[in-house]
Design an enzyme around this catalytic site. Sequence first.
Site, PDB file in Angstrom:
ATOM      1  CE  LYS A 132       3.259 -51.146  27.635  1.00  0.00           C
ATOM      2  NZ  LYS A 132       2.040 -52.005  27.774  1.00  0.00           N
ATOM      3  CB  ILE A 133       9.088 -45.983  23.946  1.00  0.00           C
ATOM      4  CG1 ILE A 133       8.750 -44.739  24.780  1.00  0.00           C
ATOM      5  CG2 ILE A 133       9.621 -45.597  22.571  1.00  0.00           C
ATOM      6  CD1 ILE A 133       7.911 -43.714  24.101  1.00  0.00           C
TER       7      ILE A 133
END
Length: 327
Positions: A132-133
């Site tokens: 997750k970015i």
Amino acid sequence: MSNQFDQLKKLSTIVCDSGDPELVKASGSQDATTNPSLILKVAQEPKFQELLNEAVVWGIRQNGDDLQTLSFILDKIQVNFALEIIKNIPGRISLEIDARLSFNVEAMVQRAVFLSQLFEAMGGDKKRLLVKIPGTWEGIRAVEFLEAKGIACNVTLIFNLVQAIAAAKAKATLISPFVGRIYDWWIAAYGDEGYSIDADPGVASVSNIYAYYKKFGIPTQIMAASFRTKEQVLALAGCDLLTISPKLLDELKKSQHPVKKELDPAEAKKLDVQPIELTESFFRFLMNEDAMATEKLAEGIRIFAGDTQILETAITEFIKQIAAEGA
């Protein structure tokens, strides 16, 4: 008739939003997501103490400086919980990098690569991991690099179509638009207008993103997240994925009412929508024009960063305890 959970599973991939391996197991979901906030809730529970202890000892043995040691431990805690969670689901797990890196492309890439390599080294299947970015411009640039290197990314904290288009252009595997947080902003800004579900701002935002993606054949998946009510979930039936809290999953399982498919790619292709080309300057301008997206993105980063700092404080105290016991 089957319950709403079982009906919904036929229309969308169901994802359990929890850091608790036992709750994920009980959910019956395909995939799972977690974040520092969720890990924080369960990491210090007695039943999961061994996962925390092992991560702390492992991190100390990496012989880094104090900051490096904390980073090692934080990532190891996530991986420890992830490996427990994926024992109980057939699909993927999403893990999040440190939100304090949200504006540093190189640092995000390095941390994501490390997290992916650690997951594999501990026996995890890389194909089952999404990193997750955050949906900042810098985060999306990091995603572009990571996807090219074979690291699948989940672009999180998505609050408008602009971010979604930028993430798709970067070839992100998946995006997470936050339904409930969008709704929260509108209620806080304009008061409780008693929005019908058809006029719910969060539902409308995800519906618009879905329509744009399907209209132009964009392969990036949409995982609607951050639901406040069961009604919001059902209003997005047919979305690629829906990540839902254990509480709302239980509500769905208790209801027998019929579930209707609300999002349909065939219908989206009929819409009169024009493609939008984004440059960095245009992206930043459009984000600046959207007060809700700007404020909620900043707030989301602050919340995740704050929870990471709280977790670091707990880890630091635990390290001191270990040192004292060994003295």
